[in-house]
Design an enzyme around this catalytic site. Structure first.
Site, short mmCIF file in Angstrom:
data_model
loop_
_atom_site.label_atom_id
_atom_site.label_comp_id
_atom_site.label_asym_id
_atom_site.label_seq_id
_atom_site.Cartn_x
_atom_site.Cartn_y
_atom_site.Cartn_z
N ASN A 209 36.11 41.67 26.86
CA ASN A 209 36.68 40.77 27.86
C ASN A 209 38.15 40.51 27.52
O ASN A 209 38.67 41.06 26.56
CB ASN A 209 35.87 39.46 27.94
CG ASN A 209 35.87 38.73 26.62
OD1 ASN A 209 36.92 38.31 26.12
ND2 ASN A 209 34.69 38.58 26.02
N ASP A 278 27.75 37.89 26.92
CA ASP A 278 26.41 37.37 27.19
C ASP A 278 25.38 38.51 27.22
O ASP A 278 24.19 38.27 27.07
CB ASP A 278 26.40 36.65 28.55
CG ASP A 278 27.18 35.35 28.46
OD1 ASP A 278 27.04 34.64 27.44
OD2 ASP A 278 27.95 35.05 29.39
N LYS A 340 23.40 22.59 25.44
CA LYS A 340 23.60 23.22 24.13
C LYS A 340 23.72 22.19 22.99
O LYS A 340 24.08 22.53 21.88
CB LYS A 340 24.83 24.13 24.17
CG LYS A 340 24.67 25.28 25.19
CD LYS A 340 25.64 26.41 24.97
CE LYS A 340 25.46 27.50 26.02
NZ LYS A 340 26.22 28.72 25.72
#
Ligand code: PMT
Length: 401
Positions: A209, A278, A340
């Protein structure tokens, strides 16, 4: 900040050596214990007796002048120093230190000390601009030497420009401010993640990315400047390692997972600024996949969610996640904070120009578990990092602001 500190002042041979006398006197007035080491060149400008009278300590000029047989003077002085100041630092001194030379008392001490070293250069404007001097300054920066830039103005050589030794009171100010900042996170262990991950498809192809690592590196640098013991787990980036920070290079999400989880228990604070994949290819080929006619599908599997894993395990650690979002920023951020089990989440609006991935600037919004909500407008990533640390530190202390 300098009261009762052992300050070793290294004076090299430039006309600005006369200002080192005032610096010695001001350090003593601040309550510091000062010992002066002079290069041979410095003794051409100022008599060692001047520094002896001002510091009320012996002055060291010769590496072979061993007065006490029970000690080795340069090692003893290197260990004694809490802080080393080089003022003035001439081009010659910078060159010798940058190249690891130890050919007199001062340079020998510099190799042997583990104390922070502050460097206040002084020289002719063109000398300061010379590529060799610039290169030496860059090298010294990688050794974590801290610079006190010379001022602009009239130089003894007749030129007007950059090269004047900074005024003694400003040198003391810079050092005191930096040393006091270093107390903020002293004794704390901080782990930061930064950069992208790389997920291999075959011998030549991969998924990654746009993360440059700049945001995470800025956070790690600021944590170091606040005095923390910092570990930086970094995906592949084009940035220099940060002096004084333990660097742990990784490639994939799996490697980052292992690096973070194995260190997590020893940490006080964990800041996850990395952009972790991911998904990764379910199958990875060690050879190059051959091109064929028609389309190709690559099956992807989920990577380990590092943040979620440590969010579930954490006990006393302060845990911060980042969120890169294009819409519903606060809602998605709040959802991540809760799901989270984070103490804080930093939300980037990556649809904004000059914000998020790659840029030198960013604009973020921080939400904390304790209910704080703070927007930090567009500014450099270093400035954002500094403001973020103020929020985390206050929040961890339970400060209601
Ligand atoms: O590196 P720069 O070019 O300076 O850009 C900075 C940045 C935009 C990358 C950074 O500020 C940022 O927002 N990082 C997080 C980007 C991201 O991956 O967000 P996310 O919403 O996918 O992930 C949320 C959080 O979970 C992040 O803290 C991430 O590190 C963590 N995560 C994600 C996936 C995964 N498998 N494990 C994780 O721990």
């Amino acid at each position: 900040m300098l009261k009762n500190k052992n300050v070793l002042l290294g004076v090299s041979g430039g006309i600005a050596a006369y200002k080192a006398c005032a610096l010695t006197s001001k350090l003593v007035q601040q309550g510091a214990e000062v010992k002066v080491v002079m290069t041979e060149g410095a003794t051409q400008f100022v008599n060692p007796l001047t520094f002896q009278a001002l510091s009320r300590n012996p002055v060291y000029t010769n590496a072979f002048d061993e007065k006490n047989p029970e000690k080795i003077a340069h090692i003893d002085l290197a260990d004694w120093a809490d802080i080393v100041i080089l003022a003035p630092a001439t081009a010659h001194l910078l060159g010798r230190v940058a190249n690891g030379l130890a050919d007199d008392m001062l340079t020998t001490i510099l190799l042997a000390t583990t104390a922070p070293v502050y460097v206040a250069p002084a020289m002719n404007v063109h000398m300061y601009d010379h590529p060799a001097v610039k290169e030496n300054l860059k090298t010294l920066e990688t050794y974590d030497y801290r610079f006190i830039e010379p001022g602009n103005g009239y130089l003894a050589c007749g030129y007007v420009g950059k090269g004047r030794l900074e005024e003694p009171e400003n040198i003391i100010d810079v050092i005191a401010t930096r040393e006091s900042k270093q107390q903020t996170l002293r004794g704390k262990k901080v782990l930061v993640t930064a950069g992208p991950t790389v997920e291999v498809i075959d011998a030549v192809r991969f998924f990654t990315n746009h993360s440059s690592g700049k945001m995470g590196y800025a956070i790690a640098t600021e944590a170091r400047d606040l005095g923390a013991d910092v570990t930086l787990v970094s995906g592949p980036v084009q940035l220099d390692p940060i002096p004084g920070v333990e660097m742990v290079p990784v490639q994939s999400a799996k490697e980052m997972f292992e690096a973070v989880v194995s260190r997590f228990e020893q940490q006080d604070m964990i800041i996850k600024a990395a952009a972790v994949a991911d998904y990764r290819p379910k199958q990875q080929f060690s050879n190059k996949m051959k091109k064929k006619d028609g389309d190709l599908s690559i099956e992807l599997e989920r990577t380990e969610d590092i943040l979620k894993t440590i969010g579930e395990k954490k006990q006393t650690q302060y845990l911060v996640g980042f969120a890169a979002e294009t819409d519903h920023l606060l809602d998605y951020g709040q959802e991540k904070l809760t799901r989270k089990n984070l103490d804080a989440v930093v939300i980037n609006d990556i649809s904004e120009e000059n914000s998020g991935f790659k840029s030198d600037t960013n604009a973020v919004h921080v939400l904390t578990k304790s209910g704080k909500s703070k927007a930090i407008p567009l500014q450099t990533k270093q400035e954002i990092a500094s403001q973020l640390w103020s929020v985390f530190i206050e929040d961890q202390k339970g400060d209601p602001s």
